[in-house]
Design an enzyme around this catalytic site. Sequence first.
Site, PDB file in Angstrom:
ATOM      1  N   HIS A  75      93.989 -52.344  57.855  1.00 25.22           N
ATOM      2  CA  HIS A  75      93.246 -51.186  57.377  1.00 25.22           C
ATOM      3  C   HIS A  75      94.123 -50.258  56.536  1.00 25.22           C
ATOM      4  O   HIS A  75      93.657 -49.662  55.567  1.00 25.22           O
ATOM      5  CB  HIS A  75      92.677 -50.429  58.583  1.00 25.22           C
ATOM      6  CG  HIS A  75      91.680 -49.368  58.219  1.00 25.22           C
ATOM      7  ND1 HIS A  75      90.390 -49.656  57.840  1.00 25.22           N
ATOM      8  CD2 HIS A  75      91.788 -48.019  58.174  1.00 25.22           C
ATOM      9  CE1 HIS A  75      89.736 -48.524  57.585  1.00 25.22           C
ATOM     10  NE2 HIS A  75      90.566 -47.517  57.780  1.00 25.22           N
ATOM     11  N   GLU A  81      84.560 -45.445  51.211  1.00 18.52           N
ATOM     12  CA  GLU A  81      85.299 -46.054  52.321  1.00 18.52           C
ATOM     13  C   GLU A  81      84.323 -46.553  53.372  1.00 18.52           C
ATOM     14  O   GLU A  81      83.179 -46.101  53.450  1.00 18.52           O
ATOM     15  CB  GLU A  81      86.282 -45.060  52.951  1.00 18.52           C
ATOM     16  CG  GLU A  81      87.585 -44.945  52.202  1.00 18.52           C
ATOM     17  CD  GLU A  81      88.726 -44.451  53.077  1.00 18.52           C
ATOM     18  OE1 GLU A  81      88.446 -43.907  54.163  1.00 18.52           O
ATOM     19  OE2 GLU A  81      89.887 -44.597  52.674  1.00 18.52           O
ATOM     20  N   HIS A 121      83.224 -47.378  57.436  1.00 22.31           N
ATOM     21  CA  HIS A 121      83.360 -47.037  58.849  1.00 22.31           C
ATOM     22  C   HIS A 121      82.493 -48.018  59.634  1.00 22.31           C
ATOM     23  O   HIS A 121      81.627 -47.633  60.415  1.00 22.31           O
ATOM     24  CB  HIS A 121      82.970 -45.577  59.115  1.00 22.31           C
ATOM     25  CG  HIS A 121      84.048 -44.810  59.817  1.00 22.31           C
ATOM     26  ND1 HIS A 121      83.812 -43.886  60.799  1.00 22.31           N
ATOM     27  CD2 HIS A 121      85.397 -44.857  59.688  1.00 22.31           C
ATOM     28  CE1 HIS A 121      84.955 -43.385  61.239  1.00 22.31           C
ATOM     29  NE2 HIS A 121      85.935 -43.952  60.575  1.00 22.31           N
ATOM     30  N   ASP A 137      88.744 -36.935  51.748  1.00 24.48           N
ATOM     31  CA  ASP A 137      89.484 -37.609  50.681  1.00 24.48           C
ATOM     32  C   ASP A 137      89.252 -36.936  49.335  1.00 24.48           C
ATOM     33  O   ASP A 137      90.147 -36.892  48.495  1.00 24.48           O
ATOM     34  CB  ASP A 137      89.054 -39.084  50.586  1.00 24.48           C
ATOM     35  CG  ASP A 137      89.724 -39.961  51.637  1.00 24.48           C
ATOM     36  OD1 ASP A 137      90.767 -39.555  52.173  1.00 24.48           O
ATOM     37  OD2 ASP A 137      89.196 -41.047  51.919  1.00 24.48           O
ATOM     38  N   GLN A 165      86.124 -41.817  66.651  1.00 25.11           N
ATOM     39  CA  GLN A 165      86.369 -40.388  66.558  1.00 25.11           C
ATOM     40  C   GLN A 165      85.081 -39.592  66.764  1.00 25.11           C
ATOM     41  O   GLN A 165      83.989 -40.126  66.670  1.00 25.11           O
ATOM     42  CB  GLN A 165      86.957 -40.048  65.175  1.00 25.11           C
ATOM     43  CG  GLN A 165      88.125 -40.921  64.778  1.00 25.11           C
ATOM     44  CD  GLN A 165      87.715 -42.133  63.975  1.00 25.11           C
ATOM     45  OE1 GLN A 165      86.675 -42.722  64.202  1.00 25.11           O
ATOM     46  NE2 GLN A 165      88.554 -42.528  63.032  1.00 25.11           N
ATOM     47  N   ASN A 195      88.366 -49.331  48.870  1.00 23.66           N
ATOM     48  CA  ASN A 195      88.693 -49.609  50.252  1.00 23.66           C
ATOM     49  C   ASN A 195      88.435 -51.087  50.518  1.00 23.66           C
ATOM     50  O   ASN A 195      87.512 -51.671  49.947  1.00 23.66           O
ATOM     51  CB  ASN A 195      87.803 -48.735  51.156  1.00 23.66           C
ATOM     52  CG  ASN A 195      87.908 -49.070  52.633  1.00 23.66           C
ATOM     53  OD1 ASN A 195      86.937 -49.503  53.245  1.00 23.66           O
ATOM     54  ND2 ASN A 195      89.061 -48.885  53.221  1.00 23.66           N
TER      55      ASN A 195
END
Length: 736
Positions: free
Chosen positions: A49, A93, A95, A117, A240, A531
């Site tokens: 990652h 990106e 997730h 970002d 998270q 990504n």
Amino acid sequence: MLPNEPKITPELVAEHGLKPDEYERFRALIGREPSFTELGIVSAMWNEHCSYKSSKVHLRTLPTKAPWVIQGPGENAGVIDIGDGLACVFKMESHNHPSFIEPYQGAATGVGGILRDVFTMGARPIACLNALRFGSPDHPKTRRLVAGVVAGIGGYGNSFGVPTVGGAVGFHSRYDGNILVNAMAVGIAETDKIFYAAATGVGRPVVYLGSKTGRDGIHGATMASAEFGDDSEEKRPTVQVGDPFSEKLLLEACLEIMRKGCVIAIQDMGAAGLTCSAVEMGAKGDLGITLDLNAVPTREEGMSAYEMMLSESQERMLMVLKPEKEKEAEAIFRKWGLDFAIVGETTDSKRFLVRHGGDVMADLPIKELGDEAPEYRRPFAEPKKLPVLDPASIPSPLPIFAALEKLLGSPDLCSKRWVWQQYDHLILGNTVQRPGGDAAIVRIGDGPKALAMTTDVTPRYCEADPFEGGKQAVAEAWRNLTAVGARPLAVTDNLNFGNPERPEIMGQFVYCVRGIAEACRALDFPVVSGNVSLYNETNGRAILPTPTIGGVGLLDDLAKSVNPAFKKADEAILLVGEFGAWLGQSAWLATVFGREEGAPPPVDLAMEKRTGDLVRSLIGERLLTTVHDLSDGGLLVAIAEMAMASGIGAALDAPPPGFPSHAFWFGEDQARYVVTAAAADLPRIETAAAQAGVKLRHLGRTGGSQLTLPGENPILVSTLQARFESWLPEYMGSPA
């Protein structure tokens, strides 16, 4: 070994995602056994990652430069010049793994991370987009995952106060055990006020900003670099927890201290948290970093150095500040109710030194920690070529309009209104074109300029022919921007694939990247950020290769933009591009016939450029009243979408001789657009097309309340609308 730290064993190394040879490489680099904290740090820095160890050799082949590119890949986000002293800052990106484990928080923190970002670079976010892939609708987890992910995206973006203006949603059984949640953010900054991650100067304060550090997200980056087994629920603590209200405060505080000239370097704490942010800031500036973890604000008692270094708690930043501005910066952050703590300093040692409780917990070479990460040239298999299907050999099992109804009511092609109505797509007041069209349009300030933005990919194509599928994903994004009148400028990508240690999966990746690179070069559409998400598989079953492309384009005058809705009756409906009949890997074949077979349509990039440039010039001259690019479902689905968007019907001509009717209307040949125009403008349009070397075909005329086609029973536009709008709300069990 430090007191109270576990002994480093092969089992512990394996738990950290390091192969035995990678661990030995690290031992050789530091010349001793690592501490437990150092093992955690290298496991974060050297996982897939963060290090891109399986992909970076291929990513270097992507075109990344153009006169308008200010910053390409390698920073928090890409930056392009959009004139008048302004820059567009954007990135996408993934997730994926967190969203499968805990869909609400996984998706929410994906949005939060991509927003950071963008504003880390000094830009104010103006829009979010996403690209979502879920498993088969009849899989027992799919409905819950859809509900959780959509709620998470809406909950974070709506609360933060940025509009979610576009995206894509698809379903396929190959995502049953591994959904995809790709989040994109777009912001605006002044070109002479872009902020970067490279630290400069020795003895300058390293400052922790934002929310407190907790135990959530520890090993999040490592988890994202491993395929799933049957233990995904046990990984819930690695996800998270986000707080969009804290992020909004963090945005305003960061932009304020940037305006006040306090910042030397800045890095958001994303994957691997404090570890990656500190190492990247030091390494990019050829400096060392010393951290004192006793100064890190924590929200849980007794956190160890290992936990603090690997926590991925959200809404946190790391900065190097000008020493003389330290008090001013602290006052700003205290005003916004956020933590501000000096946790270290820059040094000339080129070492990464971490202290906690009086002990040195890590002492590592900072440059080598990134530069010496493994870089693999993994073996890859060349994908097998599939046969081209003869459309005449596939008779249609349904009449044309019955097939159209089935397509419009299918999970992939149905209206996604249920999704985007849960997002605030109008907040900030600059959304010109809302979700549901080819591309979203967001006004820049008071105008007249605007940005167009889109996300797209056709995974079926990428599975069948990764090279052509990669080309098509870029071409489709380019067409989406062109169809609203924007000049395509640059791309961010999100490359989602399975396990790269399997040659057939690595082959998919390599050939998709080659296709993307060829298309970006041909269309002058460079890649400025992105990504890579690998190991997207469960129990050895990989997702479809899904290289999502996020495109951004510029409109010099948004008053000249167009949308896909018919405007009025008695206008000519035209096809820009060739007649076609390509059914291989088409939505028609998959939905009506239940088959995913054959080669996908080839992408002629020179033709894409000619047709797109022509369409944009005609829009600029205000000769076209409606434009829609052709993609999934082909001609008739595009025309139906234009009719449903307006409530205006169309009388269509019969297909030309030699074309099977179903293949003509549902074929997915590329480099094509459907447009409408007033009769008085047809001569100018035909002359321009002839001069550009682009075919122009008459398909029919707008008018009435139904679609008509020779030899078919007419169908009401309202009937199509009902079918189009009903599948997703009925599936989810309630309206949005």
